[in-house]
Design a protein around this motif. Sequence first.
Motif, mmCIF file in Angstrom:
data_model
loop_
_atom_site.group_PDB
_atom_site.id
_atom_site.type_symbol
_atom_site.label_atom_id
_atom_site.label_comp_id
_atom_site.label_asym_id
_atom_site.label_seq_id
_atom_site.Cartn_x
_atom_site.Cartn_y
_atom_site.Cartn_z
ATOM 1 N N LEU A 39 28.211 29.667 2.240
ATOM 2 C CA LEU A 39 28.077 30.198 0.885
ATOM 3 C C LEU A 39 26.669 30.643 0.501
ATOM 4 C CD1 LEU A 39 30.380 27.747 -1.127
ATOM 5 C CD2 LEU A 39 30.960 29.932 -0.052
ATOM 6 N N LEU A 40 25.661 30.232 1.250
ATOM 7 C CA LEU A 40 24.286 30.593 0.901
ATOM 8 C C LEU A 40 23.949 31.983 1.431
ATOM 9 C CD1 LEU A 40 21.637 29.455 -0.395
ATOM 10 C CD2 LEU A 40 20.947 28.822 1.942
ATOM 11 N N ASP A 41 23.314 32.784 0.588
ATOM 12 C CA ASP A 41 22.825 34.093 1.022
ATOM 13 C C ASP A 41 21.785 33.908 2.122
ATOM 14 O OD1 ASP A 41 22.516 37.133 0.260
ATOM 15 O OD2 ASP A 41 20.470 36.338 0.416
ATOM 16 N N LYS A 42 21.648 34.875 2.992
ATOM 17 C CA LYS A 42 20.753 34.716 4.148
ATOM 18 C C LYS A 42 19.303 34.516 3.737
ATOM 19 C CE LYS A 42 20.030 39.670 5.112
ATOM 20 N NZ LYS A 42 20.142 40.702 6.170
ATOM 21 N N HIS A 43 18.940 34.943 2.537
ATOM 22 C CA HIS A 43 17.583 34.720 2.042
ATOM 23 C C HIS A 43 17.557 33.674 0.929
ATOM 24 C CE1 HIS A 43 16.179 38.020 4.436
ATOM 25 N NE2 HIS A 43 16.999 38.870 3.842
ATOM 26 N N GLY A 44 18.656 32.925 0.790
ATOM 27 C CA GLY A 44 18.779 31.966 -0.298
ATOM 28 C C GLY A 44 18.082 30.643 -0.026
ATOM 29 N N ARG A 45 18.114 29.774 -1.035
ATOM 30 C CA ARG A 45 17.496 28.455 -0.953
ATOM 31 C C ARG A 45 18.454 27.398 -1.482
ATOM 32 N NH1 ARG A 45 14.685 31.063 1.659
ATOM 33 N NH2 ARG A 45 12.391 31.214 1.743
ATOM 34 N N VAL A 46 18.428 26.238 -0.840
ATOM 35 C CA VAL A 46 19.155 25.065 -1.309
ATOM 36 C C VAL A 46 18.130 24.066 -1.824
ATOM 37 C CG1 VAL A 46 20.638 23.115 -0.676
ATOM 38 C CG2 VAL A 46 21.021 25.365 0.370
ATOM 39 N N TYR A 47 18.387 23.493 -2.994
ATOM 40 C CA TYR A 47 17.551 22.409 -3.514
ATOM 41 C C TYR A 47 18.431 21.177 -3.638
ATOM 42 C CZ TYR A 47 14.119 26.017 -4.414
ATOM 43 O OH TYR A 47 13.229 27.057 -4.255
ATOM 44 N N LEU A 48 18.090 20.156 -2.872
ATOM 45 C CA LEU A 48 18.913 18.958 -2.734
ATOM 46 C C LEU A 48 18.095 17.736 -3.140
ATOM 47 C CD1 LEU A 48 21.210 18.062 0.247
ATOM 48 C CD2 LEU A 48 19.444 16.436 -0.462
ATOM 49 N N ALA A 49 18.663 16.906 -4.010
ATOM 50 C CA ALA A 49 18.000 15.676 -4.447
ATOM 51 C C ALA A 49 18.745 14.473 -3.882
ATOM 52 C CB ALA A 49 17.971 15.612 -5.971
ATOM 53 N N SER A 50 17.986 13.482 -3.436
ATOM 54 C CA SER A 50 18.614 12.325 -2.797
ATOM 55 C C SER A 50 17.686 11.124 -2.816
ATOM 56 C CB SER A 50 18.963 12.654 -1.344
ATOM 57 O OG SER A 50 19.385 11.502 -0.630
ATOM 58 N N LYS A 51 18.269 9.960 -2.685
ATOM 59 C CA LYS A 51 17.491 8.754 -2.444
ATOM 60 C C LYS A 51 17.128 8.671 -0.962
ATOM 61 C CE LYS A 51 19.352 6.128 -6.281
ATOM 62 N NZ LYS A 51 20.154 7.239 -6.843
ATOM 63 N N ALA A 52 16.120 7.857 -0.678
ATOM 64 C CA ALA A 52 15.695 7.689 0.704
ATOM 65 C C ALA A 52 16.830 7.132 1.554
ATOM 66 C CB ALA A 52 14.479 6.770 0.779
ATOM 67 N N HIS A 53 17.557 6.176 0.990
ATOM 68 C CA HIS A 53 18.628 5.526 1.755
ATOM 69 C C HIS A 53 19.652 4.962 0.789
ATOM 70 C CE1 HIS A 53 20.389 3.550 5.277
ATOM 71 N NE2 HIS A 53 20.550 2.483 4.515
ATOM 72 N N TYR A 54 20.918 5.048 1.168
ATOM 73 C CA TYR A 54 22.001 4.473 0.380
ATOM 74 C C TYR A 54 22.535 3.254 1.117
ATOM 75 C CZ TYR A 54 21.739 8.693 -2.400
ATOM 76 O OH TYR A 54 21.291 9.710 -3.218
ATOM 77 N N PHE A 55 22.161 2.089 0.644
ATOM 78 C CA PHE A 55 22.546 0.857 1.304
ATOM 79 C C PHE A 55 24.045 0.627 1.187
ATOM 80 C CE2 PHE A 55 18.102 0.473 0.271
ATOM 81 C CZ PHE A 55 17.575 -0.031 1.451
ATOM 82 N N GLY A 56 24.622 0.190 2.279
ATOM 83 C CA GLY A 56 26.053 -0.087 2.298
ATOM 84 C C GLY A 56 26.873 1.035 2.900
ATOM 85 N N VAL A 57 26.347 2.260 2.872
ATOM 86 C CA VAL A 57 27.072 3.378 3.467
ATOM 87 C C VAL A 57 26.240 4.123 4.497
ATOM 88 C CG1 VAL A 57 28.819 3.825 1.710
ATOM 89 C CG2 VAL A 57 26.498 4.622 1.352
ATOM 90 N N GLY A 58 24.940 3.886 4.521
ATOM 91 C CA GLY A 58 24.127 4.356 5.648
ATOM 92 C C GLY A 58 23.512 5.720 5.526
ATOM 93 N N GLY A 59 23.850 6.486 4.500
ATOM 94 C CA GLY A 59 23.294 7.823 4.375
ATOM 95 C C GLY A 59 21.928 7.826 3.728
ATOM 96 N N GLY A 60 21.357 9.011 3.599
ATOM 97 C CA GLY A 60 20.040 9.140 2.980
ATOM 98 C C GLY A 60 19.341 10.395 3.452
ATOM 99 N N ILE A 61 18.207 10.658 2.857
ATOM 100 C CA ILE A 61 17.525 11.924 3.083
ATOM 101 C C ILE A 61 17.081 12.100 4.532
ATOM 102 C CG2 ILE A 61 15.211 11.095 2.475
ATOM 103 C CD1 ILE A 61 16.724 14.482 1.428
ATOM 104 N N HIS A 62 16.584 11.049 5.163
ATOM 105 C CA HIS A 62 16.048 11.188 6.519
ATOM 106 C C HIS A 62 17.166 11.419 7.541
ATOM 107 C CE1 HIS A 62 12.240 10.150 4.800
ATOM 108 N NE2 HIS A 62 12.673 8.955 4.431
#
Length: 353
Positions: free
Chosen positions: A293-316
């Motif tokens: 869905l992103l245009d070839k010259h587009g930008r994504v801005y994503l906000a997140s915590k460093a780590h989500y305890f209990g489910v394992g995801g996060g920015i890194h």
Amino acid sequence: MDFRFNFFIDENENNKADTHDGMDSRLRSPKCSQESTEKSEQTAGPVAGSSPRPGTDKHGDETPSKKKLCFKAAKEHDIPEDLYKVLENKVMERASDLYYVNMSVVEMTCLDDADREGIVSQSVTSHSDLIPGVYEGGLKIWECTFDLIDFFSEAEIRFTNKSVLDLGCGAGLLGIVALKGKAGKVHFQDYNSTVIDEITLPNAVANCVDEGSWMGGGGDGKTHKPPSKRPKKAECSPDALTTCRFFSGEWSEVSQLLLSSNKPFSKYDIILTSETIYNPDYYGALHDTLAKLLDKHGRVYLASKAHYFGVGGGIHLFEKFVEERKVFKTSIVKIIDKGLQRYIMEMAFKDSS
């Protein structure tokens, strides 16, 4: 014509307009897995109204695991002709110069007949703010949303004439900021149709129609004064809503609907998303949706915590996932060191200028 309905400004919430400490920390997901995953974060306490169980994802810190996922069909939601009808029985709050409906009042309303999905009753029964494949957290506003709004101002992100997608929108505040910034079009997507109908659409309307037309009176016959600290004058009007489209459903399903629709569709210059990377199982779906869905010259801005305890995801972990696929380049453009460390990431195609 005189429009009168039960619409109130929650004066008690005005003191929170300039702080984010009162906002819950957000966890969202676009899909559902066979295992029920409850929200569990390193915060001062549990999310209001929930009873999170401690849990761990043994594979979450290393690589996204492969689980059987289910899909919620995509649906486009029409903007009602009577905009004021959308605001009936809504109690409004304000933060970051934006109006948004009081979620608790919406939840009480939905316990009656407004919630065709049954997400509120099931959330209450299970004491959980997340029921995979049923309710994906859109009835709350989470703190990284405000991190991203602050970043727009600090980095002087310009939305003028841009095509913008608020992905996993919930309250839709990110998209509304873009709308007020004179974006050419703004699309909103959330997993749950109830969230779009009862929260996102009313928020968009409240920030576009003339304040005086809905602040003056309520169905109880009393006059409800605007907050003493008035927000900046909205830079959009009801006409701006004609540039908006609203979708519910799982990410890949919404992507397919957009790309296969008979309506004209151009890819997005900017995609905004907040706290959608808590669960590594959904990284593939998110990555593919952004790539489609992103245009070839587009930008994504994503906000997140460093780590989500209990489910394992996060920015890194998500950053590593993206790098391994060699489609996007990423950069951390802001770090917020308040409580659990939070990040703003910018993404662009590797072959973009």
